[in-house]
Structure formats: structure tokens, C-alpha cells
Scaffold this motif. Structure first.
Motif, mmCIF file in Angstrom:
data_model
loop_
_atom_site.group_PDB
_atom_site.id
_atom_site.type_symbol
_atom_site.label_atom_id
_atom_site.label_comp_id
_atom_site.label_asym_id
_atom_site.label_seq_id
_atom_site.Cartn_x
_atom_site.Cartn_y
_atom_site.Cartn_z
ATOM 1 N N ILE A 36 -29.228 42.200 21.044
ATOM 2 C CA ILE A 36 -27.768 42.302 21.188
ATOM 3 C C ILE A 36 -27.416 42.944 22.521
ATOM 4 O O ILE A 36 -26.483 42.506 23.220
ATOM 5 N N LEU A 84 -20.530 39.322 20.724
ATOM 6 C CA LEU A 84 -21.142 39.294 19.396
ATOM 7 C C LEU A 84 -20.126 38.827 18.352
ATOM 8 O O LEU A 84 -18.987 39.304 18.321
ATOM 9 N N TYR A 127 -25.126 35.909 18.166
ATOM 10 C CA TYR A 127 -25.129 36.276 16.747
ATOM 11 C C TYR A 127 -26.550 36.547 16.289
ATOM 12 O O TYR A 127 -27.524 36.042 16.861
#
Length: 317
Positions: A29, A39, A101
Motif C-alpha cells: 500500500i 486505495l 486495492y
């Protein structure tokens, strides 16, 4: 049956496994957001019409049930990409948008890409850019993702489903015949192709036979230009691969090419790619271009992206 037994193809992570996964998830991430990818966390369940995007492959893998509240059919997401297309379609501008994601998904059966029915799909998608620089950006990010997972060296294989589609457009086949031929290429079965050609009238049979064998390093692209000189759509697709190859080589990335590659969802429309490593028997990450994917949501957009099973890769070293 024991009360603690999990269903076949459903697994879990505990203790050190879960900690390893979580550390890698956070690192990925951080990588994606540092590259400008926002995100998103799509819901686990949506109306079935929003999840399938006319894809038979996604339809077959989607668990469905009747919603007692609305009375409509719901589905558990088996692939995140249709949900990203819906999210992107809700945005009011035509700018380039980037999404990332890491979500658990559920599939009715495992396949040759996902090891279980309950993978955790990680990926990144780029919307609004139709030029090959977007595909190169996505391929580079896929490579960075795998290196962050300590998987190296990586071999990249590229293809373009538009080449097969160009041959289909001039093959004079019924929809059923075209679907059968697509399955033969998906299985990569030369014997089945020979039988199909013998039993059906295929206007350009020799072109399909040639396509089945087109696999190798970048010089194979020049050969393909000669073989398919009568197919403008195919020529454009091959030239896209050449342009991508030039940009990848400039960055020190060597790729191989499989022009008959069709192991994709039906929504893929152009360049497709897969990442391999000698220690694994299957593709570790896959992606490609799917222009027009938001059409069913009222907003057709150019798009490209990749995904992989983080749960499998986090535990496979």
C-alpha cells in the motif's frame, strides 16, 4: 464432519503467517500510494449485474444468492476489476485516475492462477489513458510489487488479444464456433485446432495455425507483422507490442512474447501480460488492457491494470 473443518479450497492465515502477510500488505500500500494510486476498499457483496460485466468467466466464479431485503440477486466479488470500473464511472471528470486495492475475494472454484477459492487479490489499475505509456507504468509497478515480495528474477510474457480478435473478425464463424476456437487457444492445443479446422469451414485457417506457434523473444514481432499483413487490426496490436518492447528494453526489462495468449477474462481488449519466476509453476501476477470496461455503468473508459494473490505469495517463500 468435524465442526472446525474449513470448506475445500478455503484457507486462513494465523500467527506468523498473518503477521508476514500484514507487513507485506502495508508495504505494498505504501508503494502504490507513493506512485499516486489511491486505495479503495470495494464491498464484498454487490448486485450481480454490477459484478459480471457480461463476462462468462467471472459469472462462473461468482457465488450468488437472493437478497432478502431488496429481493434482488446479489453476488460475492470474485474479481475486483468490475468494482473498480463502477467506482471510476461515478467520477464526474475525464482525468487519469489510479486505483489500488488488497481485498479478499471468493470464487466458486480454484483455477490455474489462484491457488484457492479464497485468495486475497492485490492490484493496481489506471483509467483514462489509452497510450502504451500507461501499460508500461502498470508493468513496472507489477515488477516492483513482486520484487518487494522478494521474488526475483522475474520473466515477463506479453501478448495482445486484439490479434486473435482480428482473425476472428474475418473468419466467417458463428458465435458458437468462435467461442469454441477461443477455448482451443486458451488451452493452447494444436491438435484440437487441427481437428477444428478439419471439421469447420474457416476462411483464414492458416492464420490461426500460424498464430498458435508465435511465441519467443522480440524478433517474433517482426515475423508476426509479415504473417498478418492483411489484418490492419492485428498489425496495430503488434505495433503496440513493439512500442512497449522498446520502452521496456530502454529500462533494462527483457520480455518474451506469446501472441496466442488468451488466458484472460473476456473484458480484456488488448495488451495482456504475465509475470513468472523459475521457482513457481504458474504465473505469479497477470494483467492487461480492458478499454471500454465502464460502458455498462454509462462511462466507457480506457483502462489497464494487474493483480496477484498476496495471500499465496506471502506464504510461498
Amino acid at each position: 464432519m468435524n465442526a472446525w473443518q474449513l470448506p475445500e479450497g478455503i484457507d486462513e492465515l494465523t500467527h506468523d503467517q498473518a503477521l508476514t502477510f500484514e507487513m507485506l500488505r502495508r508495504s505494498l500500500i505504501d508503494l502504490y500510494t507513493s506512485k499516486g494510486f489511491g486505495l479503495v476498499i470495494p464491498p464484498m457483496v454487490e448486485y450481480v449485474d454490477s459484478l459480471l460485466l457480461t463476462s462468462d468467466s467471472v459469472n462462473e466464479k461468482t457465488f450468488k444468492f437472493l437478497d432478502p431485503v431488496s429481493g434482488k440477486m446479489l453476488g460475492v466479488h470474485a474479481d475486483i476489476t468490475p468494482q473498480i470500473a463502477r467506482i471510476d464511472a461515478r467520477r464526474a471528470n475525464n482525468t487519469i485516475e489510479k486505483y489500488c486495492y488488497i481485498n479478499a475475494i471468493l470464487q466458486t472454484s480454484a483455477d490455474d492462477f489462484y491457488d484457492s477459492r479464497s485468495p486475497i487479490q492485490a492490484g493496481a489499475e489506471l483509467y483514462g489513458a489509452d497510450d502504451i505509456s500507461a501499460d508500461v507504468e502498470i508493468i513496472e509497478l507489477m515488477l516492483e510489487s513482486l520484487k518487494l515480495l522478494s521474488i526475483d528474477p522475474i520473466v515477463i510474457s506479453l501478448g495482445n488479444v486484439a490479434i486473435f480478435d482480428a482473425l476472428i473478425n474475418q473468419a466467417s464463424l458463428t458465435n458458437l464456433q468462435a467461442a469454441e476456437l477461443r477455448q482451443i487457444f486458451t488451452r493452447r492445443s494444436s491438435p484440437d485446432l487441427a481437428v477444428f479446422i478439419a471439421n469447420n469451414s474457416v476462411a483464414n485457417a492458416s492464420a490461426f495455425s500460424a498464430l498458435m506457434k508465435l511465441e519467443g523473444n522480440s524478433p517474433i514481432l517482426e515475423q508476426a507483422l509479415d504473417l498478418f499483413s492483411e489484418y490492419p487490426q492485428a498489425l496495430s496490436a503488434i505495433k503496440d507490442l513493439q512500442a512497449i518492447d522498446e520502452k521496456l528494453q530502454a529500462k533494462g526489462i527483457q520480455a518474451t512474447y506469446d501472441l496466442a495468449e488468451l488466458k484472460t477474462y473476456e473484458y480484456h481488449t488488448g495488451v495482456v501480460f504475465s509475470a513468472y519466476n523459475q521457482n513457481y509453476s504458474k504465473a505469479l501476477a497477470k494483467g492487461g488492457r480492458y478499454n471500454g470496461i465502464g460502458e455498462s455503468f454509462g462511462r466507457s473508459r480506457a483502462a489497464t491494470g494487474f493483480s496477484f494473490d498476496l495471500k499465496f505469495l506471502s506464504q510461498s517463500k
